[in-house]
Motif scaffolding. Structure first.
Motif, PDB file in Angstrom:
ATOM      1  N   VAL A 152       0.837  -1.204   0.000  1.00 42.51           N
ATOM      2  CA  VAL A 152       0.000   0.000   0.000  1.00 42.51           C
ATOM      3  C   VAL A 152       0.869   1.250   0.000  1.00 42.51           C
ATOM      4  N   LYS A 172       2.691   1.569  -3.246  1.00 41.54           N
ATOM      5  CA  LYS A 172       1.747   1.565  -4.362  1.00 41.54           C
ATOM      6  C   LYS A 172       2.193   0.599  -5.459  1.00 41.54           C
ATOM      7  N   LYS A 173       2.548  -0.604  -5.016  1.00 43.59           N
ATOM      8  CA  LYS A 173       2.978  -1.645  -5.942  1.00 43.59           C
ATOM      9  C   LYS A 173       2.219  -2.930  -5.676  1.00 43.59           C
TER      10      LYS A 173
END
Length: 274
Positions: free
Chosen positions: A68, A71-72
């Protein structure tokens, strides 16, 4: 639902993407994930800490939080490596965290064949640690997910148990080096997978059998002596008979084992020095 089942379900959910990629572990079914793993960067400190703690739940939660934050997709996160090139699977084996290793080997089998900066796979590390539980898990998951690619051909040099590190050592080499005259269980597991591995040479020209005798571990030596030479070939590299002559204390039991092994080697026509 017990904690292991809960964590396994959480991991399965995390590995799913909006594209619903097939993550069976077979190369033909997961090329996109393979690419993500190969291009991943430095391993997050939070994951290292979670692995050392040994809590499967803490690890899964840390994995989720890292995905999270960065952001992957989780497949990118689990493919990250430490400065030494170790993946989360390498680290789980190194610290002996069997539950985390089981989770990763089951859900991210692509990591099983990954090498670190010194060429070690996770099986090298587990063999070096003489960790029977981890070795069983690794081999089971490997054979389940990569059987079609690596296991059809006998003595396949690409098979996990034949992969070599920077020293030319297979996992069996590493297990023998670390045995110190002790029990044979770990060497036996690897030997059962590939008897021919007993005669493979590392960069010093030494086979696991030669190392077993050199280290005066005659229990392991007697196990490895059961391996036939392929196509009647002669022994190459350092001769185990010469390795035995490195000298050892004349303790009654050990001396007796050594003499018996020496007599066998001396009478075996395959033991010739090139």
């Amino acid at each position: 639902m017990d904690i292991d089942t809960r964590c396994s379900q959480m991991m399965e959910d995390l590995m799913k993407s909006p594209l619903e990629r097939n993550l069976t572990g077979r190369p033909e079914d997961s090329m996109q994930m393979q690419e993500e793993i190969q291009t991943s960067k430095v391993l997050a400190a939070e994951l290292c800490k979670a692995i050392r703690s040994g809590s499967v739940l803490d690890f899964v939660e840390a994995l989720k939080e890292t995905a999270v934050t960065d952001k992957k997709h989780v497949s990118s996160i689990v493919g990250q490596v430490s400065n030494a090139g170790n993946t989360v699977l390498h680290m789980a084996a190194y610290y002996g965290k069997v539950e985390i290793l089981q989770l990763l080997a089951t859900h991210v089998p692509q990591l099983i064949t990954r090498r670190n900066n010194t060429g070690d796979t996770v099986l090298h590390i587990a063999a070096r640690n003489w960790d029977e539980s981890s070795i069983h898990i690794i081999l089971s998951c490997y054979k389940r997910h990569f059987e079609n690619k690596y296991l059809k051909k006998e003595n396949n040099e690409e098979a996990l148990w034949r992969m070599r590190n920077e020293h030319g050592n297979t996992p069996l080499h590493e297990a023998v080096v670390m045995a110190y005259g002790g029990p044979v269980e770990v060497a036996e597991i690897l030997f059962e997978e590939d008897e021919g591995g007993a005669h493979l040479e590392n960069k010093e020209g030494k086979s696991p059998l030669c190392l077993a005798i050199q280290n005066r571990n005659y229990k392991v030596a007697r196990l490895l002596l059961q391996a036939p030479f392929p196509n009647g070939e002669r022994h190459r590299g350092s001769c185990p008979l010469h390795a035995e002559n490195s000298g050892f204390p004349k303790d009654s039991a050990l001396w007796s084992e050594g003499i018996q092994t020496s007599k066998f080697l001396a009478s075996n026509p395959f033991w010739v020095r090139n």
